[in-house]
Enzyme design. Sequence first.
Site, PDB file in Angstrom:
ATOM      1  N   TYR A  21       0.836  -1.200   0.000  1.00  0.00           N
ATOM      2  CA  TYR A  21       0.000   0.000   0.000  1.00  0.00           C
ATOM      3  C   TYR A  21       0.878   1.260   0.000  1.00  0.00           C
ATOM      4  CZ  TYR A  21      -4.533  -2.231   1.186  1.00  0.00           C
ATOM      5  OH  TYR A  21      -5.700  -2.955   1.175  1.00  0.00           O
ATOM      6  N   GLY A  22       2.060   1.138   0.583  1.00  0.00           N
ATOM      7  CA  GLY A  22       2.898   2.311   0.852  1.00  0.00           C
ATOM      8  C   GLY A  22       3.394   3.054  -0.365  1.00  0.00           C
ATOM      9  N   CYS A  77      -2.218  -0.863  10.254  1.00  0.00           N
ATOM     10  CA  CYS A  77      -1.386  -0.469   9.112  1.00  0.00           C
ATOM     11  C   CYS A  77      -1.235   1.050   9.192  1.00  0.00           C
ATOM     12  CB  CYS A  77      -2.100  -0.879   7.825  1.00  0.00           C
ATOM     13  SG  CYS A  77      -1.279  -0.333   6.314  1.00  0.00           S
ATOM     14  N   CYS A  93       5.956   1.128  10.367  1.00  0.00           N
ATOM     15  CA  CYS A  93       5.194   0.262   9.462  1.00  0.00           C
ATOM     16  C   CYS A  93       5.061  -1.058  10.204  1.00  0.00           C
ATOM     17  CB  CYS A  93       5.931   0.071   8.141  1.00  0.00           C
ATOM     18  SG  CYS A  93       5.291  -1.283   7.125  1.00  0.00           S
ATOM     19  N   THR A  94       3.866  -1.644  10.184  1.00  0.00           N
ATOM     20  CA  THR A  94       3.622  -2.828  11.012  1.00  0.00           C
ATOM     21  C   THR A  94       4.345  -4.080  10.500  1.00  0.00           C
ATOM     22  OG1 THR A  94       1.535  -3.193   9.837  1.00  0.00           O
ATOM     23  CG2 THR A  94       1.439  -1.985  11.936  1.00  0.00           C
TER      24      THR A  94
END
Length: 288
Positions: free
Chosen positions: A73-74, A104, A215-216
């Site tokens: 997604y980043g 997230c 970030c997870t």
Amino acid sequence: MDYMQSEEEKSKNGIHISEDIDSFGDLGKEPQKDHPIAVFDSGVGGISVLREMVKEMPWEDFLFYGDSKNAPYGTKTKEEVRVLTFSRVEEFRKEGVKALSVACNTATSAAVRALRQTYPDLPIVGIEPAVKPAVTENPGGRVLVMATPMTIREEKFHKLVNRFQDQAEIIPLPCAGLMEFVEKGKAGTKEVREFLRQLLWEYIEHPVDAVVLGCTHYPFVRSDIQKVLGDQVKIYDGAKGTARELHRRIRAAGLERDDKNRIGRVVFQNSAPTKSKMALCEKLLCQK
Ligand code: DGL
């Protein structure tokens, strides 16, 4: 309503992992005590938050959804991430969940405010980089924040940095390409450490005092980062704080389960549900 244990249910390290979402039964849509808690991430990274939630509330049921098919997604636009997040939350609503954790950082900055406006009856907890504890415990120090390009670009992050920038030197570092190692089950390998050495060379030469894992996915490469940067660097992530906040919100909404002696279950769903991906989800949840 209590649940029946299904055939497929496994018990690992005291955690019940079930393969079947139907095992939650037909619970209806309004949030209720016996609904599961939904946990969402772009992939398997949110499991670093889920495992803290299971420790914090072992009696609760959790439904974890990773959108690995659409990850990362980043490196997407905010609008793309918002659409993907909303479409998943719509599904959660149909399935019947009592709270939502957006595990997230990227999806939190893209969508959490709009989600709260759209679903005011649902307790929603997002996650943001743990800049506060890192700065508070390292006043005047150099604090490196590793996160996705989108998280670092977003206004939410700029506001966070502005709040603390007079207390420490905050250095944002976009880490495109890092989450992929976790998605592929390559945490702890020479490959990821080589990638990190290239990404972090500047901070190997000019050390920082603290690193925030924004970030997870990154907690799963925490020991790789530690090896590359050295033992003197303190590493922070927001998983525990998020788990505690979720617990508070569920309690405040009167949605906590009454029976604290039961052992809740975890169901994994993924948009790319290969055997190896599902096995990775279980492995990451159970690893210390
Ligand atoms: N796990 C997500 C986060 O916390 C991002 C990974 C991605 O780029 O999809 O930001």
